[in-house]
Scaffold this active site. Structure first.
Site, short mmCIF file in Angstrom:
data_model
loop_
_atom_site.label_atom_id
_atom_site.label_comp_id
_atom_site.label_asym_id
_atom_site.label_seq_id
_atom_site.Cartn_x
_atom_site.Cartn_y
_atom_site.Cartn_z
N ASP A 74 -3.81 -2.83 7.33
CA ASP A 74 -4.20 -2.22 6.05
C ASP A 74 -3.74 -3.02 4.84
O ASP A 74 -2.78 -3.79 4.87
CB ASP A 74 -3.67 -0.78 5.95
N GLU A 132 -0.08 1.13 7.96
CA GLU A 132 1.36 0.84 7.98
C GLU A 132 2.01 1.14 6.64
O GLU A 132 3.17 1.52 6.58
CB GLU A 132 1.60 -0.63 8.36
N GLU A 133 1.24 0.97 5.57
CA GLU A 133 1.79 1.11 4.22
C GLU A 133 1.93 2.58 3.81
O GLU A 133 1.26 3.06 2.89
CB GLU A 133 0.91 0.37 3.20
N HIS A 354 3.88 -7.78 -2.08
CA HIS A 354 3.40 -6.71 -2.95
C HIS A 354 3.18 -7.18 -4.40
O HIS A 354 3.04 -6.36 -5.30
CB HIS A 354 4.34 -5.49 -2.93
#
Length: 383
Positions: A74, A132-133, A354
């Protein structure tokens, strides 16, 4: 083979980077994964496992061992700022800012390496994980029967790591990434005119004192040699500059590396919230929602990963864990395993995880694929 593998993986990774799937919306990525696997000749492919998860099985010979390899798929809700690269995201407000495009591609590459290598026997499960996030993807796959439908004795995964030399594998002794939780403190007071504070109960003052006092939880309650952090990241409250508001909300995150420190941090936050509320004559509502657990390598799998890494590339055993979280931890509650870092190269010009200018380093794809294949082969050989 190296050049052919590198060029193929680079093309796949850049396609995924240009076409990211947000957490819980990875359908196109999953379809891409399944299509590439079929092109390689893989026929045992399960889709929609725990959401958009894909589990492919490679089996050969009479070996009775099974090992899992995991890659996450993702992307993040971040607007990419890499206008200078041709493969930048084509989806507004969504980008692969954490390198999951590279993780997915490297796992496809591991399948390619294993299929071209006749030296192993047994079963390899390729686990392409969604969400996962913060989307609970690992737990969802487990709940959908991951380890029952696709039995495996061990599982291995990895994350790219900016700041670590490109292609270097770091293997931690135990903790790799931290456990985490999100907390919220709501202070309710009595609103009124800002020039008449004696007629109010000011939640803003309580919130200000709480922000400062919260810092003492780690500084004065956790062992100084233990890792922990509590950060207030959101403050909500107030509408007019001449009014004392009735409510202020604080939100934040907490992280720890030892299981026993969760209780200390949660208890400290509750104590600060209610104690300060009593001091300033307001009410406090406190909530604490734990997320991932500590990602901690099991000893035998840690050592196996280190040996596999040395067979492929440079190995480091002296890297400290990070306070970031990783839901690979949930797999480790089911079976033994190890999670490693592979260096992404310098963390410069916004290439940190990020960041809106992050981009995965395609040069490390063959290393990552070969490491995954090597650790799988050694696990199947009973190492």
């Amino acid at each position: 083979m190296h050049n052919d593998l590198a060029s193929t993986l680079t093309a796949w990774r850049r396609h995924l980077h240009a076409n990211p799937g947000l957490t819980l919306h990875e359908g196109e990525t999953a379809a891409f994964v399944a299509a590439r696997l079929r092109e390689m000749g893989v026929t045992d492919i399960a889709t929609n496992v725990g959401g958009h998860g894909v589990v492919a099985t490679l089996s050969r010979g009479g070996g009775n061992r099974a090992v899992g390899l995991r890659g996450d798929m993702d992307a993040l809700p971040i607007q990419e700022q890499n206008d200078d690269i041709a493969w930048r995201s084509t989806v507004p407000g969504v980008m692969h800012a954490c390198g999951h495009d590279g993780h997915t591609t490297a796992l496809l590459g591991a399948a390619k390496v294993l299929l071209d290598d006749p030296s192993w026997t047994g079963t390899v499960r390729l686990v392409f994980q969604p969400a996962e996030e913060g989307g609970g993807g690992a737990k969802a796959m487990i709940a959908d029967g991951l380890f029952k439908r696709f039995p495996m004795e061990r599982i291995f995964g990895w994350h790219n790591w900016p700041g670590l030399p490109a292609g270097t594998v770091a293997v931690h002794d135990r903790a790799v990434m931290a456990a985490g939780a999100r907390f919220q403190i709501v202070f309710d007071g009595h609103a009124g005119h800002a020039a008449l504070p004696h007629l109010t109960r000011d939640p803003m003052v309580a919130a200000g004192h709480a922000i400062v006092a919260i810092q003492s939880i780690v500084a004065r309650n956790l062992d100084p040699l233990a890792g922990g952090v509590v950060s207030v990241t959101v403050v909500e409250g107030g509408e007019a500059q001449n009014q004392i508001t009735a409510r202020v909300t604080l939100k934040g995150t907490a992280r720890w590396l030892r299981d026993q420190d969760r209780e200390t941090i949660e208890g400290g936050l509750s104590r600060v919230a209610h104690g300060i509320a009593a001091t300033f004559g307001v009410k406090a509502d406190f909530s604490f929602r734990a997320g991932v657990m500590v990602t901690a390598n099991t000893p035998a799998e840690r050592d196996l990963a280190a040996v596999a890494a040395e067979a492929v590339t440079e190995l480091r055993r002296d890297i400290d864990p990070a306070m970031t979280g990783e839901d690979f931890a949930w797999y480790l509650t089911e079976v033994p395993g190890a999670f490693v870092w592979i260096g992404n190269g310098p963390a410069e010009n916004g290439r940190e995880l990020h960041h809106p200018r992050y981009d995965f380093n395609d040069e490390i794809l063959p290393v990552a694929s070969k490491f995954l294949a090597e650790v799988a082969k050694r696990a199947l050989a009973g190492a």
